[in-house]
Design an enzyme around this catalytic site. Structure first.
Site, PDB file in Angstrom:
ATOM      1  CE  LYS A 255      46.148 -38.926 -15.023  1.00  0.00           C
ATOM      2  NZ  LYS A 255      46.192 -40.375 -14.720  1.00  0.00           N
ATOM      3  CG  ASP A 260      51.072 -41.774 -17.831  1.00  0.00           C
ATOM      4  OD1 ASP A 260      52.275 -41.519 -17.609  1.00  0.00           O
ATOM      5  OD2 ASP A 260      50.348 -42.399 -17.032  1.00  0.00           O
ATOM      6  CE  LYS A 267      51.108 -45.290 -18.031  1.00  0.00           C
ATOM      7  NZ  LYS A 267      50.431 -46.033 -16.947  1.00  0.00           N
ATOM      8  CG  ASP A 278      46.527 -40.918 -17.970  1.00  0.00           C
ATOM      9  OD1 ASP A 278      45.560 -41.368 -17.332  1.00  0.00           O
ATOM     10  OD2 ASP A 278      47.657 -40.772 -17.466  1.00  0.00           O
ATOM     11  CG  ASP A 337      52.769 -45.203 -14.597  1.00  0.00           C
ATOM     12  OD1 ASP A 337      52.316 -44.267 -15.283  1.00  0.00           O
ATOM     13  OD2 ASP A 337      52.396 -46.384 -14.734  1.00  0.00           O
ATOM     14  CD  GLU A 339      50.705 -39.812 -14.617  1.00  0.00           C
ATOM     15  OE1 GLU A 339      49.608 -39.763 -15.200  1.00  0.00           O
ATOM     16  OE2 GLU A 339      51.238 -40.881 -14.267  1.00  0.00           O
ATOM     17  NE  ARG A 341      48.502 -41.515  -7.284  1.00  0.00           N
ATOM     18  CZ  ARG A 341      48.363 -42.798  -6.942  1.00  0.00           C
ATOM     19  NH1 ARG A 341      48.663 -43.184  -5.711  1.00  0.00           N
ATOM     20  NH2 ARG A 341      47.923 -43.680  -7.804  1.00  0.00           N
TER      21      ARG A 341
END
Length: 511
Positions: A255, A260, A267, A278, A337, A339, A341
């Site tokens: 990933k 993010d 967030k 991230d 959030d 995201e 996946r």
């Protein structure tokens, strides 16, 4: 750090030129009669150096020792975990003296696992991030320890383990470097440039796809996450070929969300700066390829990194939007959030073209995994027992542990949607598991595992920074696979293509 391996007894280590001498002392009796060994034995007998791993005794100018400072470090039973505790404590103590050259010697026999653990721990304890820091007046702002000589009873016997550990450390430090960089120093484009540099290593090739290529492939889920950012997405494809062309590769999927915000599902402001981490799954893939390029094992590996930012401008995806993935499955985005996946699912579909022996995705995916396992073990999800055992064993070997969590089908119930084939979230309960169940839908019928590294990829607080995990686990897994011969497996489809037809078999049997 520059590492060197030498055959050194305690007596010979005492004669080595260095700023600090570290002696790793196990619980077994010391039989040598030289002055330093006798001093160590006396300290143990007096209780000044307990056998518990991590206990230290500092000495100043002991007789017949070249180094002015000596640190005795207990390593208990001498197993990798104990060695790691002792080395980290000793190196942290030694750093206070500002040494540039350190000699670290085992007082007793050390096997390859102990040597590997010592190298990894010494590098970890001495690592310093410098990229975005100004240099001090003396021109230095990095690690003080520049050179470490590791002394063992028989260097030739553990040379291979030492070389592999040194290469793994290089990979871990590459992963740390990119994990630690702030978002403006680690964009998808810059990450792709780092991958291209890896393409210069032996047997490594790199290809980078941009927005047009991704759109053409039908990666609608990945593209949807990226559309809210001014930074263009990048899809990185790394290939390491150490085996024959028909050998089925292991595919690593990392990933690569370089920052993010959570998107429209914004967030909280507190600790949002840590969302630069991230992309640590992507960093671990790059780090693993850095190690592979140096070790050059007989195995084929593919690395896939979907990389973008998750931002929230006027073009960003919204809660309730439905996107179409590369697999053709539609996804209702209930939470922007979640995201990670959404970009991983398209990469998993892309992985099928390599007819892989196994696919492992690595992602800072869920806060739920942090709640479940903390920062000690990564979460492991797979329905394949053999792969689970291999990854867990690699984690123990490398001291980069993981813990297997369930994948019961009942956990997928919450992912049902009235408006798409699947929703991207399923509520709070079992969040790490439901995220893994989402990914499992896109893994197809190949052997697959998911590593959730949200709790292990970085540390917060005073020690804030990337850990470089799980590069150690991944390299250990790949090396064991290469050594065991499991890497030689040919994909079922390729094997079928090689199998001669019935007519050819009949003709041969008639001869």
């Amino acid at each position: 750090m520059d590492f060197q391996l030498k055959t050194l007894t305690v007596a010979r280590a005492a004669a080595e030129k260095s700023d600090v001498l570290i002696v790793l002392v196990g619980s077994a009796p010391l039989t040598a009669k030289d002055p330093l060994s006798a001093l160590i034995a006396s300290a143990r007998k007096a209780g000044d150096l307990p056998d518990k791993a991590g206990k230290l005794l500092a000495l100043y100018h002991p007789d017949e020792v070249v180094a002015s400072r000596v640190v005795l470090a207990a390593i208990g039973d001498g197993k990798p975990a104990s060695v790691r505790s002792g080395v980290i404590a000793a190196v942290n103590a030694a750093k206070a003296y500002g040494p540039k050259r350190v000699v670290m010697a085992f007082a007793q026999e050390a096997d390859g696992a102990a040597v590997g653990s010592a190298v990894a721990a010494a590098a970890d304890a001495s690592y310093v991030y410098t990229t975005t820091k100004a240099k001090t007046s003396n021109g230095e702002n990095g690690r003080t320890i520049r050179h470490l000589t590791l002394g063992v009873a028989d260097a030739a016997a553990v040379g291979t383990a030492f070389d592999e550990a040194r290469a793994t450390v290089a990979g871990i430090e590459l992963a740390k470097e990119w994990g630690n960089r702030p978002g403006n120093y680690c964009t998808p484009t810059l990450l792709a440039e780092a991958a291209k540099e890896l393409g210069k290593l032996p047997r490594v090739k790199c290809e980078v796809l941009g927005p047009k290529e991704v759109q053409k492939l039908g990666m609608g889920s990945f593209a949807a996450v990226a559309q809210g950012s001014a930074e263009p997405l990048r899809f990185i494809v790394l290939r390491y070929q150490g085996g024959p062309k028909d050998q089925a590769p292991v595919v690593l999927v990392g990933k690569g969300i370089t920052f993010d915000t959570g998107g429209v599902s914004l967030k909280p402001a507190a600790e949002m700066d840590e969302m630069k981490f991230d992309m640590c799954g992507a960093a671990s893939v790059l780090g693993t390829f850095r190690a592979l390029g140096e070790i050059q094992p007989a195995i084929n590996v593919v690395g896939l990194v979907p990389s973008c930012e998750n931002m929230n401008d006027g073009r960003a995806i919204k809660p309730g939007d439905v996107v179409t993935s590369m697999s053709g499955q539609t996804i209702e985005v209930l939470n922007t959030d979640a995201e990670g996946r959404l970009i991983l699912c398209d990469a998993l579909t892309y992985a099928k073209r390599f007819e892989p022996a196994a696919v492992i995705d690595i992602a800072t995916l869920t806060g739920a995994c942090v709640v479940a396992l903390g920062g000690v073990r990564s979460g492991l999800f797979t329905s394949d027992d053999s792969l689970a055992e291999a990854l867990q064993a690699a984690g123990e070997q490398s001291q980069d542990r993981c813990w297997r969590l369930p994948l019961d089908d009942e956990y997928a119930e919450g992912l049902k949607s009235n408006f798409a084939d699947v929703a991207n979230v399923a509520g709070r309960a079992g969040g790490a598991i439901t995220a893994a169940k989402f990914l499992q839908r896109f893994a197809g019928d190949f052997t697959w595992a998911h590593l959730d590294i949200a709790g292990t990829a970085w540390k917060s607080g005073a020690a804030k920074g990337s850990t470089g995990r799980p590069v150690g686990l991944l390299v250990s897994y790949l090396m064991e696979r290469a050594r065991s011969g499991a890497a030689q497996a040919v994909s079922p489809k390729k094997a079928a293509r090689k199998e001669p037809g019935a007519a050819a078999r009949k003709a041969r049997s008639a001869q």
